[in-house]
Design an enzyme around this catalytic site. Sequence first.
Site, PDB file in Angstrom:
ATOM      1  N   ARG B 158       0.812  -1.218   0.000  1.00 45.80           N
ATOM      2  CA  ARG B 158       0.000   0.000   0.000  1.00 45.80           C
ATOM      3  C   ARG B 158       0.849   1.274   0.000  1.00 45.80           C
ATOM      4  O   ARG B 158       0.352   2.351   0.314  1.00 45.80           O
ATOM      5  CB  ARG B 158      -0.924   0.004   1.228  1.00 45.80           C
ATOM      6  CG  ARG B 158      -1.960  -1.106   1.176  1.00 45.80           C
ATOM      7  CD  ARG B 158      -2.867  -1.105   2.392  1.00 45.80           C
ATOM      8  NE  ARG B 158      -3.836  -2.201   2.340  1.00 45.80           N
ATOM      9  CZ  ARG B 158      -4.985  -2.154   1.659  1.00 45.80           C
ATOM     10  NH1 ARG B 158      -5.317  -1.070   0.987  1.00 45.80           N
ATOM     11  NH2 ARG B 158      -5.797  -3.195   1.651  1.00 45.80           N
ATOM     12  N   LYS B 219      -8.994  -1.437 -10.347  1.00 48.12           N
ATOM     13  CA  LYS B 219      -9.232  -2.543  -9.427  1.00 48.12           C
ATOM     14  C   LYS B 219      -9.836  -2.036  -8.134  1.00 48.12           C
ATOM     15  O   LYS B 219      -9.410  -1.017  -7.622  1.00 48.12           O
ATOM     16  CB  LYS B 219      -7.897  -3.219  -9.098  1.00 48.12           C
ATOM     17  CG  LYS B 219      -7.982  -4.233  -7.982  1.00 48.12           C
ATOM     18  CD  LYS B 219      -6.982  -4.029  -6.842  1.00 48.12           C
ATOM     19  CE  LYS B 219      -7.200  -2.735  -6.097  1.00 48.12           C
ATOM     20  NZ  LYS B 219      -6.528  -2.685  -4.784  1.00 48.12           N
ATOM     21  N   THR B 220     -10.827  -2.688  -7.618  1.00 54.75           N
ATOM     22  CA  THR B 220     -11.221  -2.637  -6.211  1.00 54.75           C
ATOM     23  C   THR B 220     -12.502  -3.419  -6.009  1.00 54.75           C
ATOM     24  O   THR B 220     -13.469  -3.239  -6.748  1.00 54.75           O
ATOM     25  CB  THR B 220     -11.396  -1.210  -5.637  1.00 54.75           C
ATOM     26  OG1 THR B 220     -12.129  -1.309  -4.415  1.00 54.75           O
ATOM     27  CG2 THR B 220     -12.189  -0.314  -6.548  1.00 54.75           C
ATOM     28  N   ASP B 222     -14.487  -2.992  -3.751  1.00 57.36           N
ATOM     29  CA  ASP B 222     -15.529  -2.105  -3.225  1.00 57.36           C
ATOM     30  C   ASP B 222     -16.473  -1.599  -4.306  1.00 57.36           C
ATOM     31  O   ASP B 222     -17.580  -1.152  -4.011  1.00 57.36           O
ATOM     32  CB  ASP B 222     -14.906  -0.892  -2.529  1.00 57.36           C
ATOM     33  CG  ASP B 222     -14.181  -1.271  -1.252  1.00 57.36           C
ATOM     34  OD1 ASP B 222     -14.229  -2.462  -0.869  1.00 57.36           O
ATOM     35  OD2 ASP B 222     -13.562  -0.381  -0.640  1.00 57.36           O
TER      36      ASP B 222
END
Lengths: 570, 570
Positions: B158, B219-220, B222
């Site tokens: 991250r 990308k995610t 969520d």
Amino acid sequence: MSTLAAQLEQMENHRSVFENEVRKLPLPTCTAFGSAAAPQAIAFAATDRVLSTRDSATVAARFPQSVAASGNVVLRADGLAPTRVSGKRVAALFSGGPAAGGHNVLCGIKKLLGADNTLFGVKGGPKGLLQGKLFEITDADAASILNTGGFDFLGTDRTKIKTAEQFEQVKQTCITHNLDAIVIIGGDDSNTNAALLAEFLYTGIKADGSGVQVLGAPKTIDGDLQVPGLLPISFGFDTATRIYAELAGNILQDTRSSVKYWHFIKLMGRSASHVTLEVALQTKPAVTLISEEVAAKKMSLGAIVEQIANAVVDRYKNKGLKHGVVLVPEGLIEFIPEINALLAELNDVVAHHAEAFTALPAEARPAFVSSHLAAANATLFGSLPAYIVNMLLAERDSHGNLQVSLIPTEQLLSDMVRARLVATAPDVPFSTHHHFFGYEGRCGAPTLFDAAYTWNLGLTVGALILAGKTGYMASVSGLTSGGEPLAIPLTGLFNVERRHGQDEYVIEKALVRTEAAAMQFFVSRRAAWAADDCFASPGPRQLWGPAARQMPMTVALNEGADSLLFKIGE
Amino acid sequence: MSTLAAQLEQMENHRSVFENEVRKLPLPTCTAFGSAAAPQAIAFAATDRVLSTRDSATVAARFPQSVAASGNVVLRADGLAPTRVSGKRVAALFSGGPAAGGHNVLCGIKKLLGADNTLFGVKGGPKGLLQGKLFEITDADAASILNTGGFDFLGTDRTKIKTAEQFEQVKQTCITHNLDAIVIIGGDDSNTNAALLAEFLYTGIKADGSGVQVLGAPKTIDGDLQVPGLLPISFGFDTATRIYAELAGNILQDTRSSVKYWHFIKLMGRSASHVTLEVALQTKPAVTLISEEVAAKKMSLGAIVEQIANAVVDRYKNKGLKHGVVLVPEGLIEFIPEINALLAELNDVVAHHAEAFTALPAEARPAFVSSHLAAANATLFGSLPAYIVNMLLAERDSHGNLQVSLIPTEQLLSDMVRARLVATAPDVPFSTHHHFFGYEGRCGAPTLFDAAYTWNLGLTVGALILAGKTGYMASVSGLTSGGEPLAIPLTGLFNVERRHGQDEYVIEKALVRTEAAAMQFFVSRRAAWAADDCFASPGPRQLWGPAARQMPMTVALNEGADSLLFKIGE
């Protein structure tokens, strides 16, 4: 409303794309039933397998009619039935926790009974049988539940039929609905109940003086209802373990993607570690605890913690890995001898001082209990974190057992591993997450294995009913050679246990045997899995395509199969 | 060793039956690439879509080269590339939490670049880029990861690339490895980083004075990285929601089988409720909370509790149901205005009194903090259970945010519902279980949708590289009409936020819009779902067979599709 919105509204009530398609999936059928499209009633013949336990004499005295009739001899299929039996009225119910494939058992019975016999469903489990909550299951009902998960078509409950009054209530239900047979789809306790009812209803129930047949079907996701050579596995085990294994596989993939977490995963299963062993074989995690091995080796809690901590340290020092997965069987804590000794005395203390104990405020209970414990147990009790102490003193379930599922064993172990690492290897990173996989696995859509297995179990039950049999549990053996319907005389499985001053007839739970092939294979590979990432992901359960036809790895190994392919119907 | 044991040992390291078969699965390919078997490089042309935000002028000043080159104009495919480009050296990395399909993005890039260009993988995310941890991805590598889940082939982290020193490190990696392009596969923050790098590396990096291209892939899990009309969804969302929906469906089935529990299920998703909405549409539970609606309606915690309690009471009184499921989005608590006000002041108090706060023992902190809160906030703070208070005072993450995933919102809500029922409807039974579905969903094997979508995203990225583009995020639009590769200029998405005294360029998170078709459909049905069981189970994700080809329900509704079938490659 848009076209799509209308389609989505149509998907309510079990009509998702998957649910609609899976209902059409053809199921492999044992050749004994003649035809997959139109399975036929079959005749049964004795095998040379006569069952006995250390308590067979006592059991024969308690179940004279059943044992006289069956001789505790296992039955096999013996060609198609010579004559067509019709007019039978049959009631089927679910008992205990749900498991994938129960609906297919009903579908198999319904199919075999055909249009000239009647199948009733009992709403709400054994309690529904007492209350006479029956309704007729139609062909449309069967078509709507085929290959779907859960027990929601009937519901279930955990009522044990034990008292004379309850037996009379069942008899009354039989008379009211003019039943010829009852089918109990459940685990070991439920099949014990089936045998008790079979004996009680053996004769003199119907107007002509005949009895009511009672048959069982072997269900439990725990996989602890097995009979070597006769019953390879209980249904629901494959689906539950494949669900848990997919999730564990996802998390293993996550650990290697994020490279910074140890995940402790507790897996459902009251006593036996079959579920945990199967998930380990499917996914190959760094550390897997098997309760039966812990007990056999008399491992202390400290020794288990040391084993995990060593894996954490070795993986980091040798391979630079800061991640891993630990599988923990739900019942582990009761298999640790020193904990077991503590729990046994705790149960006694709480039972013997129930009034005083209950009257105390919660915060005063640990000291009260501790003062009544033997010295060694008091020391161990005092060394546990407060949240574990509170759990150990929490309410018992209806059988008077500690609710082990409430004990956060996964948290306890990781806390103790952390404490050990802080003391012995403070430079080794150790960040953790915790999971309990339980309810997610009981009601999933059945795997192709469970769907086929339960369909054939249902056909076998139906055939046993038409053949006039009672007191048997249906099985499908020969998974690697076409599938063979069997009937196992329940009385041949019973031992006698003294509980609350009474003899109880119990089917001994099949635990993981350390000498079994599945366990031996696990033992041969686990050092490699601990040393470095070797994991695999079984992926989501496939109902179509080249990955659909698989049986549980533990079953395949223990059955001596030459591949994972199950061959029912081939 | 038995034949079977040898086979099982061969399944280690991602070679399960499923993993072996799924690697062979052919993937639908947008017709723009000419051929599914041998996708070709394509040319890009401007669409008439020019992106702008309220801060476009500020952004243009900060990203002068990127904006001058792109004009913030969206690009579309414009036939096959006129000439073959070769000799490009490209490095790709994963950034942030893992999501299903990342491996296929790499495979798509590799395929499109072909044998005459070189693809490197960056180990360990952005930090690996700083450290120059590159290795060449071979055809064999790509074949081994195709259609597999997780980010484990490269790992991820991250790290945000923010400082001048970090930018120089990236430049050094580009020079050392003679790179022509970098691909960042990540979420909104990661794509912001891609744009910053694109501008920084725009020119003067290579010996000939040219720059290094930087491209992003969305990308995610969520689902909060969406651009209406241009980017239908981020990858990984479909797989994660299908995993959660299968589990929620299993539990719904369990509630109706056991008929005695309410299950409160918290679903991963930092802010937006897309995941929760999708799972609700897939499964139709009794109660679903949508954070954005809670915020829009300024609902208090008490109002939410009342809504759930009313459903519990009504289902019991009207239908005799003692069971149900409540879906809770992970970020809910921050969307409750009164809680939000409390959290904001809490953050301030803790930050402003950091030294004094940290010096206090844990048990003294609540009173200390409370004494610094405004009256209304102090009252609310005092009304929360101790375990929630402790969570609210727990450590912040590296961005200074409260770690909402640590707050047991599902437990808080069920405790408050119980308290309300005890006070207002003590005869209504209410037994509960709690779940958090999170890590299980990030690294599952991709759905056919995510597998196909990411394969085509990768092809699009590869084509953009060969076309010499920089500063774009790849997209595949037109899901209902064959699939259309698009390139979205990242600078066209940016707003400016003031954080820690600095301007930050951010892609606004796409929240659930109450007026969107998916939300409207949910609102139209939820009363029926609350009143009685209407649930469905989407079942396990199928890669083969008639249930394989589906897109997310929220996406299909919001895109105006006429069915759930996605039509990439048709």
